[in-house]
Design an enzyme around this catalytic site. Structure first.
Site, PDB file in Angstrom:
ATOM      1  N   GLY A  65      43.561  33.610  60.623  1.00 29.14           N
ATOM      2  CA  GLY A  65      44.232  33.182  61.535  1.00 29.14           C
ATOM      3  C   GLY A  65      44.556  34.781  62.761  1.00 29.14           C
ATOM      4  O   GLY A  65      44.032  35.614  62.138  1.00 29.14           O
ATOM      5  N   THR A  67      47.011  36.628  63.149  1.00 30.29           N
ATOM      6  CA  THR A  67      47.703  37.643  62.487  1.00 30.29           C
ATOM      7  C   THR A  67      46.805  38.293  61.285  1.00 30.29           C
ATOM      8  O   THR A  67      46.815  39.587  61.376  1.00 30.29           O
ATOM      9  CB  THR A  67      49.108  37.268  62.185  1.00 30.29           C
ATOM     10  OG1 THR A  67      49.927  36.763  62.848  1.00 30.29           O
ATOM     11  CG2 THR A  67      49.696  38.739  61.568  1.00 30.29           C
ATOM     12  N   ASP A 121      47.968  37.351  54.198  1.00 27.33           N
ATOM     13  CA  ASP A 121      47.585  36.199  55.120  1.00 27.33           C
ATOM     14  C   ASP A 121      48.927  35.961  56.072  1.00 27.33           C
ATOM     15  O   ASP A 121      50.108  36.551  55.809  1.00 27.33           O
ATOM     16  CB  ASP A 121      47.365  34.878  54.435  1.00 27.33           C
ATOM     17  CG  ASP A 121      46.481  33.989  55.257  1.00 27.33           C
ATOM     18  OD1 ASP A 121      46.322  34.299  56.665  1.00 27.33           O
ATOM     19  OD2 ASP A 121      46.069  33.161  54.841  1.00 27.33           O
ATOM     20  N   GLY A 122      48.822  35.173  57.152  1.00 31.35           N
ATOM     21  CA  GLY A 122      49.840  35.072  58.075  1.00 31.35           C
ATOM     22  C   GLY A 122      50.646  33.714  57.653  1.00 31.35           C
ATOM     23  O   GLY A 122      50.226  33.149  56.652  1.00 31.35           O
ATOM     24  N   ASP A 124      52.574  29.901  59.389  1.00 34.05           N
ATOM     25  CA  ASP A 124      53.094  29.068  60.721  1.00 34.05           C
ATOM     26  C   ASP A 124      54.601  29.088  60.724  1.00 34.05           C
ATOM     27  O   ASP A 124      55.111  28.870  61.586  1.00 34.05           O
ATOM     28  CB  ASP A 124      52.319  27.973  60.868  1.00 34.05           C
ATOM     29  CG  ASP A 124      50.979  27.948  60.721  1.00 34.05           C
ATOM     30  OD1 ASP A 124      50.534  28.569  61.778  1.00 34.05           O
ATOM     31  OD2 ASP A 124      50.294  27.577  60.208  1.00 34.05           O
ATOM     32  N   GLY A 135      48.328  26.341  57.530  1.00 31.12           N
ATOM     33  CA  GLY A 135      47.212  25.537  57.821  1.00 31.12           C
ATOM     34  C   GLY A 135      46.875  25.164  59.473  1.00 31.12           C
ATOM     35  O   GLY A 135      46.290  24.703  59.994  1.00 31.12           O
ATOM     36  N   GLU A 143      42.671  28.891  51.785  1.00 28.33           N
ATOM     37  CA  GLU A 143      43.729  29.878  51.758  1.00 28.33           C
ATOM     38  C   GLU A 143      44.333  29.793  50.421  1.00 28.33           C
ATOM     39  O   GLU A 143      44.674  30.915  49.694  1.00 28.33           O
ATOM     40  CB  GLU A 143      44.598  29.847  52.973  1.00 28.33           C
ATOM     41  CG  GLU A 143      44.121  30.193  54.388  1.00 28.33           C
ATOM     42  CD  GLU A 143      44.979  30.088  55.374  1.00 28.33           C
ATOM     43  OE1 GLU A 143      44.614  30.691  56.401  1.00 28.33           O
ATOM     44  OE2 GLU A 143      45.712  29.035  55.299  1.00 28.33           O
TER      45      GLU A 143
END
Length: 277
Positions: A65, A67, A121-122, A124, A135, A143
Site C-alpha cells: 500500500g 504507506t 504495514d498500513g 484502511d 485490504g 498480508e
C-alpha cells in the site's frame, strides 16, 4: 515544503541523525509536521517504523500500500547505506516484491522462514482497540499470512484512518473464490454480525479499494475475487464477524485484523504518536 519535511524526518529518524530519537528536535519539528501533506505524513510514519523497530539480522514482513511503500523504501535506503545489515524480508504482494527487488532487499518466503521478527504495514481503518480493516489494496490474504507470523506487527497510518468504530469509514474486503461467487457473496452478507451491510463485488483493479475502475471482477494476486461490505453503522462485534466470515465456505479470508497490532504509529497535524493496545 520538502526541505521542511526532510528536517522533520531527520528529527524522527535515529539512523538518519546517527543518534537515538531526538525529543527536542521532534518538538521543534511540530510546525513542520502540521504543514505536511498526507503523503508526507505517510512517509514520516513509514520511516519511523523502520528506524524504531527494524534491526540488523532480522526477518521482516513488508506490507502493501501507499504507506507501507515508504517503509519498504526506508529499508532499502538503510541497507544501501550500511546502517542495516543481514536483513531478509517477506513481501505481502507482487508489487511489494517488485519494489523490494528494485531496492536490493533480499527476499524469502514463509516456506523457509515461518517466524518473523517484525512486520510493518498500513491500514484502511483502525478502531480504539487497534483492530483493523485492511485490504483496500487487494493484498489482505498475503498480508494476514505474513503478519500473523510476526513477533511484532507495527501499523502505520495518518490520523484520517483512526475511527471510533470499524465499518462506515471504509468497506470491509472479503476475498472469495471465483467459483459460484454470487452464492458466496450472499452468504457473506447474511452473516449475523454483518447485519445491515451491502455487499458488492469489486470491479476493475484489485488495488484501488472499492472504487470501481473497470467492468470485470478484480483479481487478487491469488486469483480470487473480492467482495466489499459497506456498513452505514459501526460493526458491533468485529471479532464475531471475523469468525463468521472465516467459517463461510467459499471465503478465503477477510480484511478484519483483530488483536494483532503491537503498536500503531500515527501521523497527525500535531505530530507523531504511538498507540499500543
Amino acid at each position: 515544503m520538502l526541505a521542511l519535511i526532510c528536517a522533520a524526518s531527520i528529527a524522527l529518524n535515529p539512523h538518519a541523525a546517527g543518534t537515538r530519537l531526538n525529543r527536542s528536535a521532534l518538538r521543534s519539528s511540530g510546525t513542520r509536521v502540521a504543514m505536511a501533506t498526507q503523503d508526507e505524513l505517510k512517509k514520516l510514519v513509514g520511516y519511523k517504523a523502520v528506524d524504531d523497530y527494524v534491526k540488523s539480522g532480522m526477518v521482516i514482513g513488508l506490507g502493501t500500500g501507499s504507506t507501507a511503500a515508504f517503509a519498504v523504501e526506508r529499508v532499502g535506503m538503510l541497507l544501501k547505506s550500511g546502517a542495516l545489515k543481514d536483513i531478509i524480508a517477506i513481501p505481502t504482494s507482487l508489487r511489494t516484491k517488485e519494489q523490494a527487488e528494485d531496492l536490493g532487499i533480499p527476499l524469502v518466503t514463509l516456506g523457509t522462514h515461518s517466524v518473523l521478527d517484525v512486520a510493518i504495514d498500513g491500514a484502511d481503518a483502525v478502531d480504539p482497540r487497534l483492530n483493523l480493516i485492511k485490504g483496500g489494496g487487494g493484498a489482505l490474504l498475503r498480508e494476514k499470512m505474513v503478519e500473523v507470523c510476526a513477533k511484532q506487527f507495527i501499523v502505520i497510518v495518518d490520523e484520517s484512518k483512526m475511527v471510533d468504530g470499524l465499518g462506515p469509514s471504509f468497506p470491509l474486503p472479503v476475498e472469495i473464490t471465483p467459483f459460484c461467487w454470487e452464492h458466496t457473496m450472499r452468504k457473506v452478507a447474511a452473516c449475523p454480525a454483518a447485519a445491515g451491510c451491502e455487499a458488492k463485488l469489486r470491479l476493475g483493479s484489485a488495488a484501488t479499494g472499492a472504487k470501481v475502475d473497470g467492468t470485470e471482477p478484480a483479481i487478487t494476486d491469488n486469483g480470487n475475487y473480492i467482495v466489499d461490505l459497506f456498513f452505514k453503522t459501526n460493526i458491533a462485534d468485529p471479532v464475531a464477524l471475523a469468525d463468521q466470515l472465516k467459517a463461510t465456505v467459499g471465503v478465503v479470508d477477510h480484511g478484519l485484523f483483530c488483536s494483532m497490532t503491537t503498536a500503531c504509529i500515527i501521523a497527525s497535524k500535531d505530530g507523531i504518536s504511538v498507540k499500543m493496545p
